[in-house]
Scaffold this active site. Sequence first.
Site, PDB file in Angstrom:
ATOM      1  N   LEU A 215       0.881  -1.167   0.000  1.00 44.95           N
ATOM      2  CA  LEU A 215       0.000   0.000   0.000  1.00 44.95           C
ATOM      3  C   LEU A 215       0.916   1.213   0.000  1.00 44.95           C
ATOM      4  O   LEU A 215       1.555   1.513   1.013  1.00 44.95           O
ATOM      5  CB  LEU A 215      -0.896   0.010   1.241  1.00 44.95           C
ATOM      6  CG  LEU A 215      -1.599  -1.301   1.624  1.00 44.95           C
ATOM      7  CD1 LEU A 215      -2.522  -1.060   2.805  1.00 44.95           C
ATOM      8  CD2 LEU A 215      -2.340  -1.893   0.452  1.00 44.95           C
ATOM      9  N   HIS A 216       0.976   1.918  -1.114  1.00 37.61           N
ATOM     10  CA  HIS A 216       1.906   3.036  -1.246  1.00 37.61           C
ATOM     11  C   HIS A 216       1.125   4.330  -1.396  1.00 37.61           C
ATOM     12  O   HIS A 216       0.403   4.521  -2.383  1.00 37.61           O
ATOM     13  CB  HIS A 216       2.818   2.832  -2.460  1.00 37.61           C
ATOM     14  CG  HIS A 216       3.918   3.842  -2.555  1.00 37.61           C
ATOM     15  ND1 HIS A 216       5.176   3.616  -2.024  1.00 37.61           N
ATOM     16  CD2 HIS A 216       3.957   5.085  -3.092  1.00 37.61           C
ATOM     17  CE1 HIS A 216       5.935   4.680  -2.241  1.00 37.61           C
ATOM     18  NE2 HIS A 216       5.206   5.603  -2.892  1.00 37.61           N
ATOM     19  N   SER A 217       1.260   5.221  -0.421  1.00 40.24           N
ATOM     20  CA  SER A 217       0.586   6.516  -0.487  1.00 40.24           C
ATOM     21  C   SER A 217       1.375   7.451  -1.392  1.00 40.24           C
ATOM     22  O   SER A 217       2.598   7.570  -1.276  1.00 40.24           O
ATOM     23  CB  SER A 217       0.458   7.123   0.908  1.00 40.24           C
ATOM     24  OG  SER A 217      -0.369   6.309   1.725  1.00 40.24           O
ATOM     25  N   ALA A 218       0.663   8.106  -2.303  1.00 44.97           N
ATOM     26  CA  ALA A 218       1.302   8.992  -3.278  1.00 44.97           C
ATOM     27  C   ALA A 218       2.168  10.035  -2.589  1.00 44.97           C
ATOM     28  O   ALA A 218       1.789  10.605  -1.567  1.00 44.97           O
ATOM     29  CB  ALA A 218       0.234   9.682  -4.119  1.00 44.97           C
ATOM     30  N   CYS A 230      12.531  12.284   2.190  1.00 47.61           N
ATOM     31  CA  CYS A 230      11.824  11.051   2.549  1.00 47.61           C
ATOM     32  C   CYS A 230      12.423   9.878   1.786  1.00 47.61           C
ATOM     33  O   CYS A 230      13.351  10.033   1.000  1.00 47.61           O
ATOM     34  CB  CYS A 230      10.327  11.187   2.256  1.00 47.61           C
ATOM     35  SG  CYS A 230       9.948  11.332   0.494  1.00 47.61           S
ATOM     36  N   CYS A 232      10.257   7.694   0.092  1.00 45.96           N
ATOM     37  CA  CYS A 232       9.098   7.164  -0.623  1.00 45.96           C
ATOM     38  C   CYS A 232       9.445   6.667  -2.028  1.00 45.96           C
ATOM     39  O   CYS A 232       9.015   5.584  -2.437  1.00 45.96           O
ATOM     40  CB  CYS A 232       8.002   8.228  -0.701  1.00 45.96           C
ATOM     41  SG  CYS A 232       7.480   8.846   0.915  1.00 45.96           S
ATOM     42  N   ARG A 259       0.473  11.865   4.266  1.00 46.37           N
ATOM     43  CA  ARG A 259      -0.227  11.058   5.274  1.00 46.37           C
ATOM     44  C   ARG A 259      -1.719  11.397   5.322  1.00 46.37           C
ATOM     45  O   ARG A 259      -2.352  11.395   6.377  1.00 46.37           O
ATOM     46  CB  ARG A 259       0.411  11.207   6.654  1.00 46.37           C
ATOM     47  CG  ARG A 259       1.768  10.519   6.775  1.00 46.37           C
ATOM     48  CD  ARG A 259       2.224  10.382   8.221  1.00 46.37           C
ATOM     49  NE  ARG A 259       2.545  11.647   8.825  1.00 46.37           N
ATOM     50  CZ  ARG A 259       3.758  12.199   8.823  1.00 46.37           C
ATOM     51  NH1 ARG A 259       4.762  11.567   8.228  1.00 46.37           N
ATOM     52  NH2 ARG A 259       3.982  13.352   9.395  1.00 46.37           N
ATOM     53  N   ASP A 291      -1.473  10.418  11.814  1.00 41.52           N
ATOM     54  CA  ASP A 291      -1.702   9.876  10.476  1.00 41.52           C
ATOM     55  C   ASP A 291      -3.188   9.961  10.172  1.00 41.52           C
ATOM     56  O   ASP A 291      -4.012   9.423  10.921  1.00 41.52           O
ATOM     57  CB  ASP A 291      -1.216   8.425  10.415  1.00 41.52           C
ATOM     58  CG  ASP A 291      -0.973   7.934   8.996  1.00 41.52           C
ATOM     59  OD1 ASP A 291      -1.696   8.383   8.075  1.00 41.52           O
ATOM     60  OD2 ASP A 291      -0.071   7.105   8.797  1.00 41.52           O
ATOM     61  N   ARG A 293      -4.546   8.827   7.355  1.00 42.79           N
ATOM     62  CA  ARG A 293      -4.912   7.878   6.305  1.00 42.79           C
ATOM     63  C   ARG A 293      -5.821   6.766   6.823  1.00 42.79           C
ATOM     64  O   ARG A 293      -5.766   6.386   7.988  1.00 42.79           O
ATOM     65  CB  ARG A 293      -3.649   7.253   5.702  1.00 42.79           C
ATOM     66  CG  ARG A 293      -2.808   8.218   4.919  1.00 42.79           C
ATOM     67  CD  ARG A 293      -1.506   7.587   4.463  1.00 42.79           C
ATOM     68  NE  ARG A 293      -0.645   7.249   5.589  1.00 42.79           N
ATOM     69  CZ  ARG A 293       0.546   6.675   5.474  1.00 42.79           C
ATOM     70  NH1 ARG A 293       0.996   6.341   4.268  1.00 42.79           N
ATOM     71  NH2 ARG A 293       1.278   6.418   6.539  1.00 42.79           N
ATOM     72  N   THR A 314       5.921  -3.518   3.872  1.00 44.59           N
ATOM     73  CA  THR A 314       5.678  -2.288   4.610  1.00 44.59           C
ATOM     74  C   THR A 314       6.563  -2.220   5.841  1.00 44.59           C
ATOM     75  O   THR A 314       7.015  -3.253   6.347  1.00 44.59           O
ATOM     76  CB  THR A 314       4.200  -2.175   5.032  1.00 44.59           C
ATOM     77  OG1 THR A 314       3.966  -0.886   5.607  1.00 44.59           O
ATOM     78  CG2 THR A 314       3.837  -3.245   6.074  1.00 44.59           C
TER      79      THR A 314
END
Length: 370
Positions: A215-218, A230, A232, A259, A291, A293, A314
């Site tokens: 699960l990768h948050s943009a 970061c 990311c 986040r 967070d 999310r 993760t």
Amino acid sequence: MASIVEGLGFAPDAGRLSVERAIAEVRSARAVVIAAGDVRLVVVAAEAFDATMAGVLEGAGAGDASLVLAAPRLNRLGSPRAQAGAVALPHLDIARVTSLALKPETRLDAPVAPATPAQVAALELLALALVLPAAVVCSVPEGMAAGLVTVEAHDIMAFRAAEVARLTIVGRAPVPLEGAPETEFVVFRGGDGLRDQVAIIVGRPDLSRAVAVRLHSACLTGDLFGSLKCDCGDQLRDTVRRMAQGEGGILLYLDQEGRGNGISNKMRAYALQAQGFDTYDADAALGFDLDQRRFDFAAAMLRQLGVSAVRVFTNNPQKIEALNAAGLEVVADQRVLGRPTAENVRYLASKRDRAGHYIDFEALAARAPD
């Protein structure tokens, strides 16, 4: 006529439609009305509150004005609370609103009342609109409600869960990637606010077994521009590479920038970090929790793709817990490490120490460039 209207999708879910319209109004810096029982409030995002709005409200005789703030912001102001609260505004003073909502050095010199259900819904609406979690609210002046979008508080509070139930695949196509030529992008509509979400299927994962999943948050700054603040971008590319070299997998690219705070608030937080705040203190100073999310819709995306068991890539225990809570079987979890830089070490340490992320600094050191 009723059947025609229903066929066009308006009547069956008027509540959802009103929330969508209210989100658009808030993001366009316009006021809305929130209704909760007999209560009607005009709501304006504090970041959009200006002299014109103040003049209109005062000229119309608006009363009982307050600034509604989230608990983290109130804590920063020196008024510790576990829940949101409201500060009375005897005058619609733009400088005071800006100071209380945004400036890190401000300290509160007035009492705080518990937020009412309508005021709590106002903060939730701002969260859905990805604007600063601070709202100027007042009673509805005579004749003003007719010109504003009105939305029920309970529809706002139910909106996120309803969006999960509405997740729909709206497009898919093969998109070969560098190092992963057999890759398909699947676009979902729904899930989080009004934004599309993407699943990237790498290779041919065996759906009858536990599938490698991330699960990768943009992260616009890290994923696209290679930000040194970061890890990311490294995590994104490393995950796809590992999936391509292994048995395939699914990466969910979730539109949850910063986040879940949105790109504008992420930049506000970055500005505070440049003044010495760590990543979580910067968010708290703006009114955000650790967070924002949610990952319930991510689990729903995986189920629609036929996944029931996962091996999740993760460092974040919250993601593992969310997938378990949503009914997916998490059979294993694996770390995803980026490269440490002088600019991101404090950020990574904060994630480990304050949010419980599984980050091994000895393993990170081994990845440091020579």
